[in-house]
Design an enzyme around this catalytic site. Structure first.
Site, mmCIF file in Angstrom:
data_model
loop_
_atom_site.group_PDB
_atom_site.id
_atom_site.type_symbol
_atom_site.label_atom_id
_atom_site.label_comp_id
_atom_site.label_asym_id
_atom_site.label_seq_id
_atom_site.Cartn_x
_atom_site.Cartn_y
_atom_site.Cartn_z
ATOM 1 C CB SER A 282 -49.494 39.505 2.056
ATOM 2 O OG SER A 282 -50.834 39.878 2.337
ATOM 3 C CB SER B 194 -53.365 47.902 4.575
ATOM 4 O OG SER B 194 -53.918 46.980 5.485
ATOM 5 C CB SER C 232 -60.630 36.488 4.508
ATOM 6 O OG SER C 232 -59.894 37.195 3.542
#
Ligand SMILES: Nc1ncnc2c1ncn2[C@@H]1O[C@H](COP(=O)(O)OS(=O)(=O)O)[C@@H](OP(=O)(O)O)[C@H]1O
Ligand SMILES: Nc1ncnc2c1ncn2[C@@H]1O[C@H](COP(=O)(O)OP(=O)(O)O)[C@@H](O)[C@H]1O
Length: 215
Positions: free
Chosen positions: A49, A52, A119
């Protein structure tokens, strides 16, 4: 809890007879020195997505403006601190919990700390939020549909997951719970994905408008 000569002996989890020591330099003094407020920028979203990419560009922009920042990247931390953890739900929870604790230390040190991890579970992210004073936790949701992440597939992981060669891959055969009420959402602008530079600028603007970039 036992009080002896102003020392409080206590038990936390499995740690018995421990005593909290205050340092003579506090958070406010560190903030004044660094001319910024330490905080946790928690980036969540599917693999691919752009977590990073955003973390890296954001830290470049902050650095160029003279701010002290650091990135805690999920993939990178699994090369060291979290290398004993798998991708089953309990291990993902432990992963998030450890990174939350580390991010809390960075923020307390006065650093603008970016944590970029999938997460996937709301309760794990909320537990990290609860670790720091509320205004110090900024949750950023990469609102990029699974289809787009799968088309990007820079590491070929979705292909492997679809072929059944990776089990429990987020979005394919493992859940992702999007935030319900987060501080920043990175999404389409005028029907197009924003450039990494524009995504980072959105976060920098938030930091500026909310007083993080001054003591
Ligand atoms: N089963 C499964 N599901 C999701 N991701 C997987 C899996 N196996 C390996 N990977 C790689 O691990 C990176 C995600 O690690 P995280 O620590 O961020 O994951 S989590 O927060 O504990 O869910 C993730 O990196 P990103 O693409 O940067 O998200 C992948 O490279
Ligand atoms: N805003 C963007 N627009 C177009 N491509 C992007 C954008 N952000 C990231 N990408 C590309 O998408 C892929 C996944 O990005 P990455 O930052 O590695 O995602 P994640 O860390 O969430 O897995 C990379 O090939 C990256 O170059």
């Amino acid at each position: 809890m036992q009080v002896m000569e102003n020392l409080v002996r206590t038990t936390v989890g499995m740690s018995t007879n421990i005593v909290w020591h205050e340092c003579s330099i506090g958070k406010l003094e560190r903030q004044n020195l660094l001319m910024q407020k330490g905080c946790v920028i928690w980036i969540t979203g599917f693999s691919g997505s752009g977590k990073s990419t955003l973390a890296s560009m954001l830290n470049r922009q902050l650095h160029c403006r003279g701010h002290v920042s650091y990135v805690l990247d999920g993939d990178n931390l699994r090369h060291g601190l979290n290398k004993d953890l798998s991708f089953k739900a309990e291990d993902r929870a432990e992963n998030i919990c450890r990174v939350g604790e580390v991010a809390k230390l960075f923020a307390d040190a006065g650093v603008i700390c970016t944590a970029s991890l999938i997460s996937p579970y709301r309760r794990d992210r909320d537990a990290c939020r609860a670790l720091v004073p509320d205004s110090m936790f900024i949750e950023v949701f990469m609102d990029v549909p699974l289809k787009v992440c799968e088309e990007r597939d820079p590491k070929g992981l979705y292909k492997l997951a679809r072929a059944g060669k990776i089990k429990g891959f987020t979005g394919i055969d493992d859940p992702y719970e999007p935030p319900m009420d987060c501080e920043i959402v990175i999404q389409l602008k005028d029907g197009k994905y924003q450039t990494p530079k524009a995504m980072a600028e959105q976060v920098v603007t938030y930091l500026e408008e909310n007083g993080y970039l001054k003591a």
